[in-house]
Design an enzyme around this catalytic site. Structure first.
Site, PDB file in Angstrom:
ATOM      1  N   HIS A 191      17.883  54.995 -31.301  1.00  0.00           N
ATOM      2  CA  HIS A 191      16.756  55.329 -32.193  1.00  0.00           C
ATOM      3  C   HIS A 191      15.411  55.012 -31.523  1.00  0.00           C
ATOM      4  O   HIS A 191      14.591  54.265 -32.057  1.00  0.00           O
ATOM      5  CB  HIS A 191      16.883  54.580 -33.538  1.00  0.00           C
ATOM      6  CG  HIS A 191      16.108  55.233 -34.642  1.00  0.00           C
ATOM      7  ND1 HIS A 191      16.533  55.263 -35.955  1.00  0.00           N
ATOM      8  CD2 HIS A 191      14.919  55.896 -34.640  1.00  0.00           C
ATOM      9  CE1 HIS A 191      15.636  55.901 -36.701  1.00  0.00           C
ATOM     10  NE2 HIS A 191      14.644  56.298 -35.920  1.00  0.00           N
TER      11      HIS A 191
ATOM     12  N   ARG B 195      17.525  62.093 -38.516  1.00  0.00           N
ATOM     13  CA  ARG B 195      18.240  60.995 -39.167  1.00  0.00           C
ATOM     14  C   ARG B 195      19.730  61.218 -38.984  1.00  0.00           C
ATOM     15  O   ARG B 195      20.202  62.360 -38.952  1.00  0.00           O
ATOM     16  CB  ARG B 195      17.915  60.939 -40.664  1.00  0.00           C
ATOM     17  CG  ARG B 195      16.515  60.414 -40.979  1.00  0.00           C
ATOM     18  CD  ARG B 195      16.370  58.916 -40.680  1.00  0.00           C
ATOM     19  NE  ARG B 195      15.053  58.407 -40.998  1.00  0.00           N
ATOM     20  CZ  ARG B 195      14.050  58.265 -40.114  1.00  0.00           C
ATOM     21  NH1 ARG B 195      14.231  58.583 -38.845  1.00  0.00           N
ATOM     22  NH2 ARG B 195      12.890  57.776 -40.502  1.00  0.00           N
TER      23      ARG B 195
HETATM   24  P1  NDP Z   1       7.069  66.737 -41.202  1.00  0.00           P
HETATM   25  O1  NDP Z   1       7.151  66.308 -42.622  1.00  0.00           O
HETATM   26  O2  NDP Z   1       5.736  66.942 -40.604  1.00  0.00           O
HETATM   27  O3  NDP Z   1       7.897  68.097 -41.001  1.00  0.00           O
HETATM   28  C1  NDP Z   1       9.102  68.348 -41.650  1.00  0.00           C
HETATM   29  C2  NDP Z   1       9.525  69.792 -41.381  1.00  0.00           C
HETATM   30  O4  NDP Z   1      10.829  69.988 -41.941  1.00  0.00           O
HETATM   31  C3  NDP Z   1       8.605  70.814 -42.054  1.00  0.00           C
HETATM   32  O5  NDP Z   1       8.430  71.930 -41.225  1.00  0.00           O
HETATM   33  C4  NDP Z   1       9.403  71.197 -43.299  1.00  0.00           C
HETATM   34  O6  NDP Z   1       9.144  72.515 -43.782  1.00  0.00           O
HETATM   35  C5  NDP Z   1      10.815  71.140 -42.768  1.00  0.00           C
HETATM   36  N1  NDP Z   1      11.767  71.011 -43.880  1.00  0.00           N
HETATM   37  C6  NDP Z   1      11.850  70.056 -44.829  1.00  0.00           C
HETATM   38  N2  NDP Z   1      12.844  70.315 -45.696  1.00  0.00           N
HETATM   39  C7  NDP Z   1      13.407  71.488 -45.295  1.00  0.00           C
HETATM   40  C8  NDP Z   1      14.459  72.296 -45.783  1.00  0.00           C
HETATM   41  N3  NDP Z   1      15.149  71.957 -46.881  1.00  0.00           N
HETATM   42  N4  NDP Z   1      14.755  73.432 -45.110  1.00  0.00           N
HETATM   43  C9  NDP Z   1      14.055  73.795 -44.008  1.00  0.00           C
HETATM   44  N5  NDP Z   1      13.027  73.082 -43.488  1.00  0.00           N
HETATM   45  C10 NDP Z   1      12.716  71.929 -44.127  1.00  0.00           C
HETATM   46  O7  NDP Z   1       7.908  65.657 -40.368  1.00  0.00           O
HETATM   47  P2  NDP Z   1       7.670  65.134 -38.869  1.00  0.00           P
HETATM   48  O8  NDP Z   1       7.659  66.308 -37.962  1.00  0.00           O
HETATM   49  O9  NDP Z   1       6.523  64.191 -38.816  1.00  0.00           O
HETATM   50  O10 NDP Z   1       8.993  64.248 -38.650  1.00  0.00           O
HETATM   51  C11 NDP Z   1      10.281  64.816 -38.786  1.00  0.00           C
HETATM   52  C12 NDP Z   1      11.345  63.726 -38.840  1.00  0.00           C
HETATM   53  O11 NDP Z   1      11.527  63.154 -37.545  1.00  0.00           O
HETATM   54  C13 NDP Z   1      11.023  62.522 -39.710  1.00  0.00           C
HETATM   55  O12 NDP Z   1      11.301  62.777 -41.078  1.00  0.00           O
HETATM   56  C14 NDP Z   1      11.925  61.448 -39.143  1.00  0.00           C
HETATM   57  O13 NDP Z   1      13.145  61.435 -39.843  1.00  0.00           O
HETATM   58  C15 NDP Z   1      12.166  61.890 -37.706  1.00  0.00           C
HETATM   59  N6  NDP Z   1      11.607  60.948 -36.723  1.00  0.00           N
HETATM   60  C16 NDP Z   1      12.463  60.330 -35.832  1.00  0.00           C
HETATM   61  C17 NDP Z   1      11.986  59.471 -34.866  1.00  0.00           C
HETATM   62  C18 NDP Z   1      12.906  58.872 -33.851  1.00  0.00           C
HETATM   63  O14 NDP Z   1      12.481  58.019 -33.063  1.00  0.00           O
HETATM   64  N7  NDP Z   1      14.159  59.292 -33.791  1.00  0.00           N
HETATM   65  C19 NDP Z   1      10.553  59.147 -34.761  1.00  0.00           C
HETATM   66  C20 NDP Z   1       9.730  59.853 -35.729  1.00  0.00           C
HETATM   67  C21 NDP Z   1      10.250  60.725 -36.669  1.00  0.00           C
HETATM   68  P3  NDP Z   1       7.703  72.936 -44.355  1.00  0.00           P
HETATM   69  O15 NDP Z   1       6.810  73.002 -43.117  1.00  0.00           O
HETATM   70  O16 NDP Z   1       7.950  74.264 -44.944  1.00  0.00           O
HETATM   71  O17 NDP Z   1       7.290  71.845 -45.298  1.00  0.00           O
END
Ligand code: NDP
Length: 310
Positions: free
Chosen positions: A273, A225
């Protein structure tokens, strides 16, 4: 008959209606603003926040997000917490993201940005070709998408590390977690990828301090984001040469205003995006599978955790 209300500006309503109904013919799909009798609606499939509409659906039971990220939905004031939000998880969406990231990692690794400039200047110059293993890729976020691209980069023999909230163990990936291990994770990262969800903890996580913790000459790829990046700090780090370049797919303000300095910056690649777009044909199956689960009283998958914010 189960009824779903669809609202989005991203994909065409026609494609979604067709994809959902070819997978589940008995599902009635109503496209906003043609909501009909609101009491019929059990499911909503939305991208942009739908204002007060969700409050006017007395029998709403599940909200499906068209995107993997749900920050924009959770920020919506007064959203009912008793109605679960299911985020988009679709192997095709994950594959699309990995393709985008592999492309840009390889582009940096094989000096394509430099060769494009050399061609414009009709300059013939061979740059050193490093082996993949010497290139350290650091992935912030080891969730569905982060873990997938980490595995694919490791398979190409890159040295891959990842950083998550909780401890993780992934084959071929050095895993770091939590605030305490962030600097150690960044210290050796030549190409930083951001795949975090946007939460109060991750907002502006790419800032002067985290950028300074990267080795000089590192590259940054943000596909998560726009608000993960402090834009002024990134521009200053590019200006100083500490950061060699950035690939940015997401921005604080979208569409990126024509006057924004990212557009014409020689070290910045801008995409609108599109790192991975939800495809109705593949995604409908996952929405329908969850509707079936819901109708059979089984637990839904990929439900957003309000407390974690993703
Ligand atoms: P997930 O929810 O599967 O994974 C999120 C990861 O981030 C997890 O490993 C989580 O840790 C980690 N995380 C969350 N908060 C923290 C923190 N405070 N410190 C460290 N690590 C943290 O998400 P996805 O992989 O499905 O998607 C990720 C993002 O990609 C989406 O939220 C979206 O914003 C973006 N996206 C962008 C697209 C684009 O076209 N540009 C398309 C699709 C998605 P833990 O494993 O420990 O929970």
């Amino acid at each position: 008959m189960p009824t779903l209300l669809f609202k989005s500006e991203v994909n065409s309503a026609h494609d979604w209606k067709q994809a959902l109904q070819s997978t589940m013919p008995e599902l009635e799909v109503r496209v906003w603003p043609e909501a009909g009798d609101r009491g019929d609606i059990k499911y909503a499939l939305i991208w942009t926040p739908i204002g007060d509409v969700l409050h006017t659906l007395p029998n709403l039971e599940v909200v499906f997000s068209l995107g993997a990220g749900v920050d924009h939905l959770l920020q919506q004031e007064g959203l009912r917490r008793d109605v679960p939000i299911v985020r988009m998880v679709d192997p095709a969406l994950t594959q699309g993201m990995s393709e985008y990231l592999l492309f840009h990692v390889l582009r940096y690794h094989r000096h394509m940005s430099e060769y494009v400039v050399q061609q414009r200047e009709t300059r013939w110059q061979q740059l050193p070709q490093d082996v993949a293993h010497t290139q350290h890729i650091g992935i912030m976020g080891l969730g569905v998408m982060g873990a997938d691209v980490a595995g694919k980069l490791a398979a190409l023999d890159f040295t891959v590390a990842g950083w998550s909230r909780r401890p993780k163990s992934l084959p071929g990936v050095q895993c770091f977690h939590g605030e305490g291990q962030l600097r150690t994770f960044l210290r050796d990262t030549h190409i930083l990828i951001c795949l975090l969800p946007l939460t109060p903890q991750t907002k502006f996580i790419i800032n002067q301090h985290t950028l300074a913790a990267l080795p000089r000459g590192a590259w940054v790829i943000n596909v998560a984001r726009g608000a993960h990046v402090n834009e002024d700090d990134l521009l200053a780090a590019l200006e100083s040469g500490h950061i060699a370049g950035a690939t940015l797919d997401v921005f604080a303000d979208e569409p990126l205003p024509a006057s924004h300095s990212f557009w014409g910056h020689p070290a910045v690649t801008v995409t609108p995006h599109i790192a991975s777009l939800t495809n109705p044909r593949t995604a409908a199956a996952h929405i329908v599978a969850n509707i079936h689960r819901h109708q059979h009283g089984e637990p839904l998958t990929n439900v957003v955790d309000w407390e974690k914010g993703y």
